[in-house]
Scaffold this motif. Sequence first.
Motif, mmCIF file in Angstrom:
data_model
loop_
_atom_site.group_PDB
_atom_site.id
_atom_site.type_symbol
_atom_site.label_atom_id
_atom_site.label_comp_id
_atom_site.label_asym_id
_atom_site.label_seq_id
_atom_site.Cartn_x
_atom_site.Cartn_y
_atom_site.Cartn_z
ATOM 1 N N LEU A 133 0.852 -1.176 0.000
ATOM 2 C CA LEU A 133 0.000 0.000 0.000
ATOM 3 C C LEU A 133 0.893 1.232 0.000
ATOM 4 C CD1 LEU A 133 -2.523 -1.106 2.770
ATOM 5 C CD2 LEU A 133 -2.757 -1.387 0.316
ATOM 6 N N ILE A 134 0.576 2.214 -0.832
ATOM 7 C CA ILE A 134 1.396 3.421 -0.925
ATOM 8 C C ILE A 134 0.856 4.469 0.036
ATOM 9 C CG2 ILE A 134 2.334 5.186 -2.460
ATOM 10 C CD1 ILE A 134 1.776 3.299 -4.795
ATOM 11 N N VAL A 135 1.722 4.991 0.869
ATOM 12 C CA VAL A 135 1.340 5.939 1.918
ATOM 13 C C VAL A 135 2.032 7.276 1.674
ATOM 14 C CG1 VAL A 135 1.313 6.394 4.405
ATOM 15 C CG2 VAL A 135 1.134 4.037 3.558
ATOM 16 N N ALA A 136 1.309 8.372 1.890
ATOM 17 C CA ALA A 136 1.910 9.699 1.844
ATOM 18 C C ALA A 136 1.068 10.629 2.718
ATOM 19 C CB ALA A 136 1.998 10.230 0.418
ATOM 20 N N HIS A 137 1.661 11.730 3.143
ATOM 21 C CA HIS A 137 0.932 12.748 3.893
ATOM 22 C C HIS A 137 0.473 13.801 2.897
ATOM 23 C CE1 HIS A 137 -0.218 14.429 7.773
ATOM 24 N NE2 HIS A 137 0.065 15.630 7.266
ATOM 25 N N ALA A 138 -0.855 13.962 2.772
ATOM 26 C CA ALA A 138 -1.437 14.788 1.706
ATOM 27 C C ALA A 138 -1.047 14.192 0.363
ATOM 28 C CB ALA A 138 -1.002 16.244 1.815
ATOM 29 N N CYS A 139 -1.465 12.942 0.157
ATOM 30 C CA CYS A 139 -0.992 12.175 -0.994
ATOM 31 C C CYS A 139 -1.449 12.736 -2.330
ATOM 32 C CB CYS A 139 -1.401 10.710 -0.865
ATOM 33 S SG CYS A 139 -3.166 10.400 -1.083
ATOM 34 N N ILE A 156 -0.482 7.104 -20.017
ATOM 35 C CA ILE A 156 -1.335 6.350 -19.098
ATOM 36 C C ILE A 156 -2.138 7.330 -18.252
ATOM 37 C CG2 ILE A 156 -1.317 4.878 -17.046
ATOM 38 C CD1 ILE A 156 1.090 3.441 -18.192
ATOM 39 N N GLN A 157 -3.428 7.068 -18.134
ATOM 40 C CA GLN A 157 -4.306 7.926 -17.352
ATOM 41 C C GLN A 157 -4.756 7.202 -16.082
ATOM 42 O OE1 GLN A 157 -4.974 11.016 -18.015
ATOM 43 N NE2 GLN A 157 -4.970 11.383 -20.214
ATOM 44 N N ASN A 158 -4.583 7.857 -14.946
ATOM 45 C CA ASN A 158 -5.185 7.415 -13.680
ATOM 46 C C ASN A 158 -4.904 5.938 -13.354
ATOM 47 O OD1 ASN A 158 -6.365 10.002 -13.359
ATOM 48 N ND2 ASN A 158 -8.029 9.403 -14.731
ATOM 49 N N LEU A 159 -3.650 5.610 -13.196
ATOM 50 C CA LEU A 159 -3.278 4.262 -12.786
ATOM 51 C C LEU A 159 -3.888 3.985 -11.411
ATOM 52 C CD1 LEU A 159 -1.370 2.083 -14.081
ATOM 53 C CD2 LEU A 159 0.353 2.835 -12.430
ATOM 54 N N PRO A 160 -4.698 2.929 -11.261
ATOM 55 C CA PRO A 160 -5.430 2.700 -10.001
ATOM 56 C C PRO A 160 -4.551 2.109 -8.899
ATOM 57 C CG PRO A 160 -5.987 0.999 -11.586
ATOM 58 C CD PRO A 160 -5.091 1.962 -12.312
ATOM 59 N N LEU A 161 -3.753 2.963 -8.292
ATOM 60 C CA LEU A 161 -2.908 2.556 -7.174
ATOM 61 C C LEU A 161 -3.686 2.654 -5.867
ATOM 62 C CD1 LEU A 161 0.309 4.534 -8.228
ATOM 63 C CD2 LEU A 161 -0.228 2.129 -8.692
ATOM 64 N N ILE A 162 -3.217 1.935 -4.852
ATOM 65 C CA ILE A 162 -3.878 1.970 -3.539
ATOM 66 C C ILE A 162 -3.102 2.915 -2.631
ATOM 67 C CG2 ILE A 162 -4.663 0.635 -1.555
ATOM 68 C CD1 ILE A 162 -4.757 -1.822 -3.318
ATOM 69 N N TRP A 163 -3.731 4.036 -2.280
ATOM 70 C CA TRP A 163 -3.100 5.064 -1.463
ATOM 71 C C TRP A 163 -3.702 5.105 -0.064
ATOM 72 C CZ3 TRP A 163 0.950 8.213 -2.987
ATOM 73 C CH2 TRP A 163 1.261 8.240 -4.349
#
Length: 238
Positions: A133-139, A156-163
Amino acid sequence: MKQLLDYFHPLQRLNRQRKNYLSTTRVPKVFYELLNQPTPEITDLAKDSEYIVLDLETTGLDSEDDRILSIGWVEVSQGKVDLSTAHHLYIDEVSQINPETAVINHITPQMLSDGVSLHDAMMTFFNAARGKLIVAHACIVEENFINRYLHTSFHIQNLPLIWIDTLCLEKSMLKAINQHEDADVTLSGTRERYHLPEYNGHNALADAISTAELLLVQKKRLTARKEVTIGHLYRLSH
């Protein structure tokens, strides 16, 4: 009723979107492997999941006009920040630097001259992010810059990553106790509220590690009464 609610859970929707994306869109191997990893179920425990915490230092917040200066990330596994996985890469585009940016980010042309290309940095990150899972502050900042890179380099448009967004997570927890209106939800302000030590900001790796530490204390707060699931964590962070 529970099955219906689970079906419309935002993480379940994203999982369906990822499957549909892979079945309808041709993407380079690195992105196929990234999206084809097993996705977490909403009932999975957050403590059992693998995370990669990302931070970008940029010339500004506009992904259309500004540029990425450096990328930092670290992994969280089994409830611990794994410093052996820490990466910090400067992007070799000296022309991006101006005096104002150098003052804010403490990044000089000399630092970037030994850096790597944005493509190499992104490929290194995406390979590290598989199964996590990709985590960021104010991702939203990281999302926008990554989406800009993907669009420019691969169309590529809007790669569906899990944030997972620790800022949104904090807002949700503050709202639950009616303390959200005047609270400082910046990374430094949130860390201070949890009595985490001060750190040197405006460094991608330092901010990634600081966000990873914050994620751990947020999860600890959420699990004060019972173990938190990925579904609950994901919902709170969006």
